[in-house]
Design a protein around this motif. Structure first.
Motif, short mmCIF file in Angstrom:
data_model
loop_
_atom_site.label_atom_id
_atom_site.label_comp_id
_atom_site.label_asym_id
_atom_site.label_seq_id
_atom_site.Cartn_x
_atom_site.Cartn_y
_atom_site.Cartn_z
N UNK A 241 0.84 -1.20 0.00
CA UNK A 241 0.00 0.00 0.00
C UNK A 241 0.87 1.25 0.00
N UNK A 242 1.98 1.21 0.73
CA UNK A 242 2.91 2.33 0.74
C UNK A 242 3.52 2.57 -0.64
N UNK A 243 3.68 1.47 -1.39
CA UNK A 243 4.22 1.58 -2.75
C UNK A 243 3.17 2.02 -3.75
N UNK A 244 1.90 2.02 -3.33
CA UNK A 244 0.82 2.43 -4.22
C UNK A 244 0.22 1.32 -5.05
N UNK A 245 0.62 0.07 -4.78
CA UNK A 245 0.12 -1.06 -5.57
C UNK A 245 -1.24 -1.57 -5.09
N UNK A 246 -1.52 -1.40 -3.82
CA UNK A 246 -2.83 -1.80 -3.30
C UNK A 246 -3.41 -0.67 -2.46
N UNK A 247 -4.71 -0.72 -2.26
CA UNK A 247 -5.39 0.26 -1.41
C UNK A 247 -6.27 -0.48 -0.42
N UNK A 248 -6.21 -0.04 0.82
CA UNK A 248 -7.01 -0.66 1.87
C UNK A 248 -8.27 0.15 2.11
N UNK A 249 -9.35 -0.56 2.40
CA UNK A 249 -10.61 0.10 2.75
C UNK A 249 -11.11 -0.50 4.04
N UNK A 250 -11.46 0.35 4.96
CA UNK A 250 -11.90 -0.10 6.29
C UNK A 250 -13.05 -1.09 6.18
N UNK A 251 -12.87 -2.23 6.82
CA UNK A 251 -13.92 -3.24 6.84
C UNK A 251 -13.98 -4.11 5.61
N UNK A 252 -13.17 -3.80 4.60
CA UNK A 252 -13.21 -4.56 3.35
C UNK A 252 -11.90 -5.27 3.05
N UNK A 253 -10.80 -4.72 3.50
CA UNK A 253 -9.51 -5.31 3.20
C UNK A 253 -8.74 -4.50 2.17
N UNK A 254 -7.93 -5.18 1.39
CA UNK A 254 -7.08 -4.50 0.40
C UNK A 254 -7.37 -5.03 -0.99
N UNK A 255 -7.21 -4.16 -1.97
CA UNK A 255 -7.34 -4.61 -3.35
C UNK A 255 -6.31 -3.95 -4.22
N UNK B 24 7.03 3.28 -9.67
CA UNK B 24 6.03 3.96 -10.49
C UNK B 24 6.17 3.57 -11.96
N UNK B 25 7.40 3.21 -12.38
CA UNK B 25 7.63 2.80 -13.76
C UNK B 25 6.95 1.47 -14.03
N UNK B 26 7.18 0.51 -13.15
CA UNK B 26 6.57 -0.81 -13.34
C UNK B 26 5.06 -0.76 -13.16
N UNK B 27 4.61 0.13 -12.26
CA UNK B 27 3.18 0.25 -12.04
C UNK B 27 2.47 0.71 -13.30
N UNK B 28 2.99 1.76 -13.94
CA UNK B 28 2.33 2.30 -15.12
C UNK B 28 2.49 1.37 -16.32
N UNK B 29 3.67 0.78 -16.48
CA UNK B 29 3.95 -0.02 -17.67
C UNK B 29 3.45 -1.46 -17.59
#
Length: 212
Positions: free
Chosen positions: A47-61, A145-150
């Motif tokens: 999540x710190x790297x920006x690859x996943x996002x956490x939502x309260x009560x739902x987990x991470x995606x 960020x390079x691998x994330x976008x590409x």
């Protein structure tokens, strides 16, 4: 813990976990054969790297590939790539320059027959190489960020041979400027290289909105 983070990261890059997919801890724990504690820490790091996002009560995606997210990521790419090209121009070693040229030649070979997956990897390798040529730890820290976008967003921003050919020629121009030690030109070309993608994304979003 580092191994779990690395494994999940690579699976996201390889699209084993697609954009927008929920990463359920119970399922991942069984799949990877690990306990929940290190798994939670691995997801926190991602999540710190920006690859996943956490939502309260739902987990991470896995981060979504929507246009707004794409634009935000590419806006950062433009800055990172431009700065990296300028810094890499300060003292480019002959070995690194050769490596850039070899990657560009390999990219050209991926055009015919068209190998999008191979080209995408070579594209990432080229841009990551320039980032590492800066020898600046803070710039290098932005490599994800390079691998994330590409790679993570690849299914959304599909690459075609014609756009790949254009990109390869721009890569060659960036390499020429770096080899010549022309940091100003290297930064301008590298930044414009990414800004063209931003323009395409905005145009595509505008067309979609007008059709609705």
């Amino acid at each position: 813990m580092d191994e779990i983070t690395a494994l999940l990261r690579e699976r996201i890059y390889a699209q084993h976990y697609a954009t927008g997919v929920w990463l359920k801890q119970e399922q991942l724990s069984d799949e990877l054969g690990v306990s929940r504690t290190p798994l939670r820490e691995a997801l926190r790091r991602l999540e710190q790297e920006g690859l996943v996002r956490s939502e309260a009560g739902k987990g991470a995606r896995v981060i979504s590939g929507d246009v707004h997210t794409l634009l935000s990521a590419y806006e950062l790419r433009a800055v990172v790539d431009g700065l990296a090209a300028r810094l890499a121009s300060a003292n480019p070693s002959p070995a690194r320059v050769r490596e850039m040229r070899q990657l560009i030649d390999a990219q050209r070979k991926a055009i015919d027959p068209w190998n999008p997956r191979g080209y995408s990897k070579l594209n990432v390798d080229f841009h990551e190489l320039i980032v590492h040529m800066t020898n600046n730890e803070f710039v290098i820290a932005q490599t994800s960020i390079i691998r994330m976008t590409a790679q993570v967003f690849a299914p959304v921003a599909m690459i075609e041979p014609s756009s790949a050919l254009r990109a390869i020629e721009e890569h060659a121009t960036i390499a020429d400027a770096i080899e010549a030690g022309d940091g100003v030109t290297a930064e301008i070309v590298a930044r414009r290289h990414i800004e063209k993608t931003i323009t395409q994304l905005r145009f595509g979003a505008a067309r979609t909105d007008s059709i609705r």
